[in-house]
Design a protein around this motif. Sequence first.
Motif, PDB file in Angstrom:
ATOM      1  N   ARG A 171      67.741  56.202  17.312  1.00 51.02           N
ATOM      2  CA  ARG A 171      67.804  57.661  17.503  1.00 51.02           C
ATOM      3  C   ARG A 171      68.571  58.000  18.775  1.00 51.02           C
ATOM      4  N   LEU A 199      72.464  55.859  18.040  1.00 50.06           N
ATOM      5  CA  LEU A 199      73.214  56.285  16.853  1.00 50.06           C
ATOM      6  C   LEU A 199      72.544  57.500  16.213  1.00 50.06           C
ATOM      7  N   PRO A 200      72.549  58.648  16.890  1.00 50.03           N
ATOM      8  CA  PRO A 200      71.833  59.806  16.337  1.00 50.03           C
ATOM      9  C   PRO A 200      72.412  60.292  15.015  1.00 50.03           C
ATOM     10  N   GLU A 201      73.680  59.899  14.718  1.00 54.38           N
ATOM     11  CA  GLU A 201      74.290  60.342  13.455  1.00 54.38           C
ATOM     12  C   GLU A 201      73.716  59.594  12.255  1.00 54.38           C
TER      13      GLU A 201
END
Lengths: 325, 103
Positions: free
Chosen positions: A284, A287-289
């Motif tokens: 999270r 790599l929030p995407e």
Amino acid sequence: MDGILALAASNLLSPIILFFALGLLAAFARSDLSIPEAIAKGMSIYLLFAIGFKGGASVADHGIDATLILSLVAGLILSFAIPMIAFGLLRVMTRLDVTDAAAVAAHYGSISIVTFVAATSVIGSAGLSSEGYMVAVAAVMEAPAILSALWLIARYGKSAGMEEGLMREILLNGSIVLLVGSFLIGWITGAEGMAMVAPFIVAPFQGVLCLFLLDMGLVAGRGLREARSVLTPGVFLFGVIMPPIGAVLGLGAGLLLGLSTGGVVLFMTLCASASYIAVPAAMRVALPEANPSVYLTLSLGVTFPFNLTVGIPLYLAVASLVTGA
Amino acid sequence: MQTHEAKRVEITIEAVMETRLTNALVKAGVTGFTVLPVLGGSGRSGQWSREGQVSRARGMVCVVCIIRPERLDALLDAAFAVVERHIGVVSVTDCEVLRAERF
């Protein structure tokens, strides 16, 4: 072979598996059964403390040798390598993009400590023992896969740097600190320390594990119910074929290291399990995407139940056959 | 009773980003804020509930700041740098406070 089948059947009918199944069924039936958040947290602390301390005391009892160091190195290498295999499979079997595939791959290179705890319980019931330092192997396998995922993203997708402070957070997350800390205290205090805390960490262990797995069943069932849409056939299939692939790598490593049958089963379980605590939180941030529904549903809703019900008995049977135990 | 104009900034963000956000706020000179737990909700990323989460990965928190209007831009710049890529909501509302010297 009959003995192995009987062992697999007895595992499926053991209290820990049946409580997990109860949690799953309750979640599917939309029951309001729930374990209060603070109690669930308390039970996870108890289990980490107990498993770490017992591992340390066992090392103190049996002594250390070169296999300990080699096992740690093997765990480290496998944790870096397994995400590469998982990523390749995901790109072939599913339509996940590079970011989602790398995020999922990181989960499969890391480990599930609850699956490890369940496996120690199963090998104990089968009358097998294992090397106490497998707890330390579990700890070193938590984080490397995250670096592999970031490398995969940088190699095949857009650049994803390691945010300042993230590695410190991963390495010092509460689970690792407690597990390693308890292991070291168990090692230092040895049999004498074990005798002092045994009434707290030995006899109640199975009961606490049953309740904890009831909660895990509820969480896994609710997660599956709410995120069915992300589970395409390819994604689901990956969730059940990746664990045996990891287990085969663990089997090879365990045999090369000359571990006991119980140790081989634990190595297979570590390589077969997928993280759902440390890695999701790291993903999270890094790599929030990536879609959390995909990786959490896969690791917690598919791979965790698979390992608990089919995987661990299978790994035990294969390890027993190969080692002739 | 004498009241004073202020801005209330409410930032709902993923729990894993809480410390990063509050550190950024403090760095921007915003030292007063309140962190609240969020029980659950629904949005572009789907429905979620705090109940039954085994990881902080799915949890959310709400950070509330009440500041003087002239400090709003600095706060929003600092907050946006942290929340830009993440799930969450940032809202600003007008409010009134009793003791202006505290904000």
